[in-house]
Write a protein that holds these residues in place. Structure first.
Motif, mmCIF file in Angstrom:
data_model
loop_
_atom_site.group_PDB
_atom_site.id
_atom_site.type_symbol
_atom_site.label_atom_id
_atom_site.label_comp_id
_atom_site.label_asym_id
_atom_site.label_seq_id
_atom_site.Cartn_x
_atom_site.Cartn_y
_atom_site.Cartn_z
ATOM 1 N N UNK A 62 25.836 52.176 19.980
ATOM 2 C CA UNK A 62 26.737 53.060 19.214
ATOM 3 C C UNK A 62 26.532 52.896 17.705
ATOM 4 N N UNK A 63 25.273 52.823 17.315
ATOM 5 C CA UNK A 63 24.875 52.722 15.902
ATOM 6 C C UNK A 63 25.276 51.398 15.251
ATOM 7 N N UNK A 64 25.667 50.406 16.051
ATOM 8 C CA UNK A 64 26.026 49.088 15.523
ATOM 9 C C UNK A 64 24.925 48.096 15.919
ATOM 10 N N UNK A 65 24.363 47.345 14.951
ATOM 11 C CA UNK A 65 23.338 46.360 15.320
ATOM 12 C C UNK A 65 23.943 45.221 16.146
ATOM 13 N N UNK A 66 23.259 44.821 17.208
ATOM 14 C CA UNK A 66 23.733 43.726 18.048
ATOM 15 C C UNK A 66 22.668 42.629 18.105
ATOM 16 N N UNK A 67 23.066 41.445 18.553
ATOM 17 C CA UNK A 67 22.175 40.280 18.548
ATOM 18 C C UNK A 67 21.937 39.809 19.974
ATOM 19 N N UNK A 68 20.670 39.551 20.293
ATOM 20 C CA UNK A 68 20.292 39.160 21.655
ATOM 21 C C UNK A 68 19.542 37.838 21.609
ATOM 22 N N UNK A 69 19.916 36.903 22.496
ATOM 23 C CA UNK A 69 19.200 35.627 22.580
ATOM 24 C C UNK A 69 19.281 35.127 24.015
ATOM 25 N N UNK A 70 18.480 34.094 24.335
ATOM 26 C CA UNK A 70 18.534 33.511 25.670
ATOM 27 C C UNK A 70 19.869 32.798 25.858
ATOM 28 N N UNK A 71 20.409 32.889 27.063
ATOM 29 C CA UNK A 71 21.618 32.149 27.414
ATOM 30 C C UNK A 71 21.227 30.755 27.893
ATOM 31 N N UNK A 72 22.187 29.824 27.815
ATOM 32 C CA UNK A 72 21.968 28.488 28.375
ATOM 33 C C UNK A 72 21.977 28.521 29.902
ATOM 34 N N UNK A 73 22.492 29.603 30.466
ATOM 35 C CA UNK A 73 22.599 29.713 31.921
ATOM 36 C C UNK A 73 21.352 30.361 32.499
ATOM 37 N N UNK A 74 20.911 29.866 33.639
ATOM 38 C CA UNK A 74 19.690 30.378 34.261
ATOM 39 C C UNK A 74 19.964 31.574 35.164
ATOM 40 N N UNK A 75 21.213 31.728 35.593
ATOM 41 C CA UNK A 75 21.583 32.919 36.372
ATOM 42 C C UNK A 75 23.075 33.149 36.210
ATOM 43 N N UNK A 76 23.507 34.364 36.546
ATOM 44 C CA UNK A 76 24.932 34.678 36.526
ATOM 45 C C UNK A 76 25.446 34.553 37.950
ATOM 46 N N UNK A 77 26.258 33.536 38.185
ATOM 47 C CA UNK A 77 26.897 33.404 39.499
ATOM 48 C C UNK A 77 28.170 34.233 39.430
ATOM 49 N N UNK A 78 28.301 35.132 40.368
ATOM 50 C CA UNK A 78 29.301 36.184 40.150
ATOM 51 C C UNK A 78 30.238 36.374 41.324
ATOM 52 N N UNK A 79 31.308 37.062 41.005
ATOM 53 C CA UNK A 79 32.223 37.570 42.022
ATOM 54 C C UNK A 79 31.863 39.033 42.218
ATOM 55 N N UNK A 80 31.411 39.385 43.403
ATOM 56 C CA UNK A 80 30.942 40.763 43.642
ATOM 57 C C UNK A 80 32.085 41.722 43.933
ATOM 58 N N UNK A 81 33.301 41.300 43.630
ATOM 59 C CA UNK A 81 34.439 42.142 43.972
ATOM 60 C C UNK A 81 34.752 43.218 42.949
ATOM 61 N N UNK A 82 34.099 43.159 41.782
ATOM 62 C CA UNK A 82 34.407 44.160 40.764
ATOM 63 C C UNK A 82 33.630 45.438 41.063
#
Length: 524
Positions: free
Chosen positions: A122-142
């Motif tokens: 949306x025309x706003x600069x954002x910042x991207x970097x590696x996370x400390x986490x190797x995967x997203x463990x998730x709740x698939x209920x959403x």
């Protein structure tokens, strides 16, 4: 759906404890403690510390400084060009998100790319970097987030989103897109946009305009889902080879108010609208939406735009003229309202030769303010017509249209037509004879600034200023390129630049070195 079974969505574990859906939905929940150590209280200090820490590569990426209104689909769109997106977690209150790519290689490619090209949402600069986490463990209920990911996967693989996915996408977007064309080396018309975007659904309305010296458009689909699909597939794509790049965002408008049906605006749901003052009436056949399966300039989408040649760009630019390969198309143009005291076959050859290889030129014997110009093919004819119609030549606004003639006939042997007909088929001055010539990339509309090349080393700025002033113009600015073999020269008006190009292209500068002159997109 193929390829979707491995997609898990929802939220990431903090420590090893899975957060429930209710905690995810609560702005004050414990979720605020899980943003890779960047967001508990003194956010700005921690961000600065983390900026200095190099995390090892991971397929999970941490995205910061997102605008408040950013949606999951917009975050996912950042990763789509680099590979499959398998998971997403947005932290709304913290303006952050986590994106899990299918492979570490895809994540590395994405991070490396965005290190050189700042990503925007949306025309706003954002910042991207590696996370400390190797995967997203998730709740698939959403369900909503899962639907967004599935919809995006469907669009990416050329399928159709499920009804649940459509509901999720519709909630995230408007049916109106704002389109900006970058690097617009060839004209882009309302009809071209309609043909491109109708691949994704029914286009209801289009308004085109120029803002900040950029061609822009607002385009309304019948359904927000179609707008989302079009944005995901087309944003950043080129309409034509290496140019006319689409930059697409959602508009804040949800409905366009179109008053006139003409070349600048169109309401396909109301063909009875007037054309407006000074506008030609619309051809009724152009006022109904194209069949989605009809042959368009761009072939099959989704995936990417088929690259178009310069010639196809010309066909589009000409607007509602017969396209190459269609009945009625030919390479012969009729130029009228010419200054009959001044115009010659050679001057028309030189000017029209900027946009294609003019083969033959005939000034009409009984109507010397009109001429036929035969180009090498219909595409070149359409390109020349789109750029030169309405320009001033020798003090008169010329009109350029397609002729009904298929060829320009030469005078019969022994018949003197007073030099009104010339055959330039074997001229050494054709700019486009050589396949892959750089000239194909340097076709620009007539402008006050001219590009000069093949300048001899002993010719100075003063020499060139004098030469162009003597051609009947006022030189406003001049700039040599570093090697002094090329230069830009700016005249006080486009008409003067046209005159100088006609008079001085191929001018002998001495030692058999001939000056080459073309229109430039630059200003000095």
């Amino acid at each position: 759906m193929d390829g979707i079974s491995d997609v898990a969505v929802g939220v990431k574990r903090g420590s090893d404890e899975l957060l429930s859906g209710s905690m995810y939905n609560s702005p004050n929940s414990a979720i605020s403690s899980i943003s890779d150590g960047t967001s508990n209280g003194s956010d700005s200090k921690k961000l600065r510390v983390e900026d200095r820490m190099e995390s090892p590569p991971s397929r999970v990426l941490h995205i910061r400084k997102l605008p408040n209104e950013a949606t999951e689909t917009e975050v996912i769109a950042l990763g789509l060009p680099f590979g499959k997106v398998t998971n997403i977690l947005t932290l709304k209150g913290k303006n952050q998100a986590f994106l899990e790519m299918g492979t570490e290689e895809a994540a590395m490619t994405m991070v490396n790319y965005y290190a050189t090209v700042t990503p925007h949402v949306r025309n706003v600069p954002v910042f991207i970097q590696y996370s400390n986490h190797k995967e997203l463990k998730t709740d698939a209920g959403n369900q909503r987030t899962q639907a967004v990911l599935q919809a995006v996967s469907a669009v990416q693989s050329g399928g159709s989103p499920s009804s649940l996915s459509q509901e999720a996408l519709a909630a995230a977007s408007s049916p109106v897109l704002r389109i900006i064309i970058d690097n617009m080396f060839y004209p882009v018309t309302l009809d071209v946009l309609q043909q491109i975007f109708s691949k994704f659904g029914t286009v209801m309305k289009i308004i085109t305009f120029t803002k900040n010296n950029q061609f822009q458009a607002l385009l309304q689909f019948s359904d927000p889902v179609n707008a989302q699909q079009a944005k995901l597939a087309l944003d950043g794509q080129n309409i034509y080879n290496s140019c006319c790049t689409l930059r697409i965002d959602f508009s804040k408008l949800v409905n366009l108010n179109v008053k006139y049906n003409n070349d600048k605006s169109r309401d396909y749901t109301r063909p009875e609208l007037p054309a407006g003052d000074g506008q030609p009436p619309m051809d009724p056949s152009m006022n109904s939406p194209y069949n989605k399966d009809s042959n368009s300039l761009l072939g099959k989408i989704p995936g990417a735009l088929s690259p178009l040649s310069a010639a196809a760009a010309a066909a589009a630019a000409a607007g509602r003229v017969a396209l190459s390969g269609h009945p009625g198309s030919c390479g012969v143009l009729l130029a009228s309202n010419l200054n009959e005291e001044m115009v010659t076959p050679q001057s028309l050859f030189t000017l029209f030769g900027v946009y294609g290889d003019a083969q033959r030129v005939k000034i009409l014997y009984n109507k010397k303010d009109s001429a036929l110009i035969q180009m090498a093919d219909a595409n070149q004819a359409q390109l020349a017509m789109s750029h030169l119609n309405g320009q001033k030549m020798y003090g008169k606004v010329i009109r350029v249209t397609l002729s009904k003639h298929q060829t320009v006939a030469l005078p019969r042997d022994g018949l003197d037509d007073q030099g009104l007909t010339k055959d330039f088929t074997n001229s050494p001055l054709h700019r486009f004879k050589k396949p892959g010539s750089k000239n194909f990339q340097n076709i620009f509309p007539p402008s006050a600034t001219l590009h000069l090349s093949n300048v001899p080393p002993d010719v100075s700025e003063d020499d060139l200023r004098l030469l162009f002033s003597n051609a009947g113009g006022t030189v406003k600015a001049f700039k040599f390129f570093q090697d002094h073999k090329m230069a830009l020269i700016q005249m006080s008006a486009v008409e003067e630049a046209i005159q100088c190009l006609i008079d001085l292209h191929n001018y002998n500068m001495g030692a058999n070195q001939h000056l080459r002159v073309s229109f430039s997109k630059s200003t000095i």
